[in-house]
Enzyme design. Sequence first.
Site, short mmCIF file in Angstrom:
data_model
loop_
_atom_site.label_atom_id
_atom_site.label_comp_id
_atom_site.label_asym_id
_atom_site.label_seq_id
_atom_site.Cartn_x
_atom_site.Cartn_y
_atom_site.Cartn_z
N ASP A 73 41.73 -11.65 -0.50
CA ASP A 73 42.19 -12.91 -1.12
C ASP A 73 43.14 -12.57 -2.26
OD1 ASP A 73 40.62 -14.41 0.54
OD2 ASP A 73 39.06 -14.83 -0.94
N ASP A 102 38.93 -9.46 -3.61
CA ASP A 102 39.62 -10.55 -4.28
C ASP A 102 40.52 -10.02 -5.39
OD1 ASP A 102 37.86 -12.73 -3.01
OD2 ASP A 102 36.37 -11.46 -3.98
N ASP A 158 34.69 -9.21 1.16
CA ASP A 158 36.15 -9.24 1.07
C ASP A 158 36.58 -8.58 -0.23
OD1 ASP A 158 35.53 -10.99 -0.95
OD2 ASP A 158 36.64 -12.68 -0.17
#
Length: 487
Positions: A439, A346, A344
Site C-alpha cells: 500500500d 504499508d 502487506d
Amino acid sequence: MEKFIFPSLSPHKKKQKVTEPLKSFGNYEIKFKDIVIFIMERKMGSSRRMFLTELARKKGFQVESVLSDSVNHIVAENNSCAEVLEWIHKQNLRNNPKMEVLDITWFTESMGAGKPVEIEKRHRLMVRLNCNIPRSNSSNTPPESSSVVAISPYACQRRTSLNNYNKLFTDAFEVLAENYEMNENKGPYLGFMRAASMIKSLPYAISSMKDLEGLPCLGDQTKAVIEQCCQDTEKSTIKSCINFARSQSIILFTSVFGVGQKTAEKWFRKGLRTFEEVQVHKETKLTKMQIAGFLYYEDLSSFVTKPEADAIGQIIEDTVRLFMPDALVTLTGGFRREKKIGHDVDFLITTPVPGNENGLLEKVIDVLHQQGILLYCDVVESTFDKSRLPSRKVDALDHFQKCFAILKLLKQKVITSNCEEAEEPSNTSTKEWKAIRVDLVITPFDQYAFALLGWTGSRQFERDLRRFATHERKMMLDNHALFDKNK
Ligand code: DCT
Ligand code: MG
C-alpha cells in the site's frame, strides 16, 4: 535465598541507567518505622526524585536511596506495570512478601496527609510481588496471575508488547468478532475486538475469573467465553471451535485479496464452497482485483517477512528518489510496530515542499511498471476537502491518494543474514520471485504526522485513539487532522 524471577518483557537489552544514591540535606526523625520507601527514577528524572525524597524524609518517612531488601514500598510515576516488572526483574532482590509496588498517587496523598495513607486497589500497580509468580528461569513463561489494576479502557493508553500471554482467549474473541462482523452485528463485533485488544496488553496469563477483577472492556459475553475457557482444562472445546470457525468457506473466500464479507457471503449463498467452484461458476464475475487475488493467492496468503518488507522499502525509496530526492518514504503498519510478519507492506510518502507530492504516485507507478515488477495496481484519488471536519466515524477510511498494489519481489533482493529471527517464508516454491501486497499512501507534509499516527495501527489502537480524543478530550481526530471542538 530465592530471588524473584520475572519474565523478560523486553527483547532488547538496553544499557541500564544506574540510579545515583541520593544525598539528604538534613537528619530527620523517622516517624513511620515500618515503611521503607524506594522511589524509581525511571521516567521521573533525578531532580524530581531528589525533591520528593527530601520532602518525604522531612515528613518522617524512610526513603532509601538504593533499592535493597529492606525496601517494602516501591513508588513509580508514569511507568506501566510491565515496565516496573521489567525493571525489578533486573535487580537482585530477595523474596519480600510485603513488597508493595505503588503509583505516585499513594505517595502524594501520603505527603498531603502527613502520614502513610491506607493502600487502596487504585494505588497498586500490581498485587504483592510474590503472588503466584512462578519461580522459573524460562524468560518466556508469563506470570500465571497478577491482578493488574489501572488498565485503561483505551488501547492508545495501554502498553502492549508482542508477547501475548492469552492467545487462546484472544483467538477465540477474534473468531467470534469475525462472525459478528460477517452478520453485520457491529456491537458484539466491537465488544469482542476491544476485549481481545485489552487482554493482549496483560503481562500475565489468565487462569481464573479472579484474574479479571478490575479489568475494563469486559462484558457479560466476553466474560462467559473466558469462564468456559477456564473450565475447559484441556482447552479442546475452544480450540476445535476456533478451528471450525476458521475452516468455514466464508473465511476462506475473504482470504483472497479483493474479496470482502459481502462477496464471500454471496458466493456461499450460491452454494460455492471452494476456489475451483468459484472460478468455474459461469455467473461469477470476478473484479480485476479478485483475478489478481486468485492468481497470486499462494504468495499473498503466506506472510510477508521483515527482510522482504525492507527489500520492498528499498525499491520504493529508490523509485521515489528518482523524482524527488528529498521525499520521505516511511514504512508503517504492523512493521512499524516491530511485527516480524505482516499480510502487506504499508508506506507513507511525503515531500517537505508543499505541492511537490502532486503527480508523484503516477510517476512511481510508471517506473515500477516499466521495470516489470508491478503485478497489480489500483489507484484511489484523493478526496480530501480542506473545509471538512475530521470524520466522526472511528473506522472511517482516509482521503489520501493511495495505491493498492502487488509487486514482484525477486528473492535475491531479500537480505536475511542480519535478521536471524525472521521467519522463513512458508512458500517453498522454486519460483525466483514472490508477489507482495503493497500500500502506497501519498500525504501532504502538513498532514504527515496525523497520517503516520493513523497508519501505524493497530486498528484497535486507532479506534480507541479516536474514541479517546472524542470522549476524553472533546476533540476529533482522523488521519488528516486533530480538531479542537472548543476553538
Ligand atoms: N487502519 C485503520 N483503519 C482501517 C484500516 C487500517 O486504522 N480500517 C490502519 C491501522 C493499521 C494500518 O492502517 C495498516 O493496515 P493493515 O495493513 O491492514 O494492518 P497492519 O497492522 O499493517 O497489519 P498486517 O501486518 O496484517 O498488514
Ligand atoms: Mg499492513
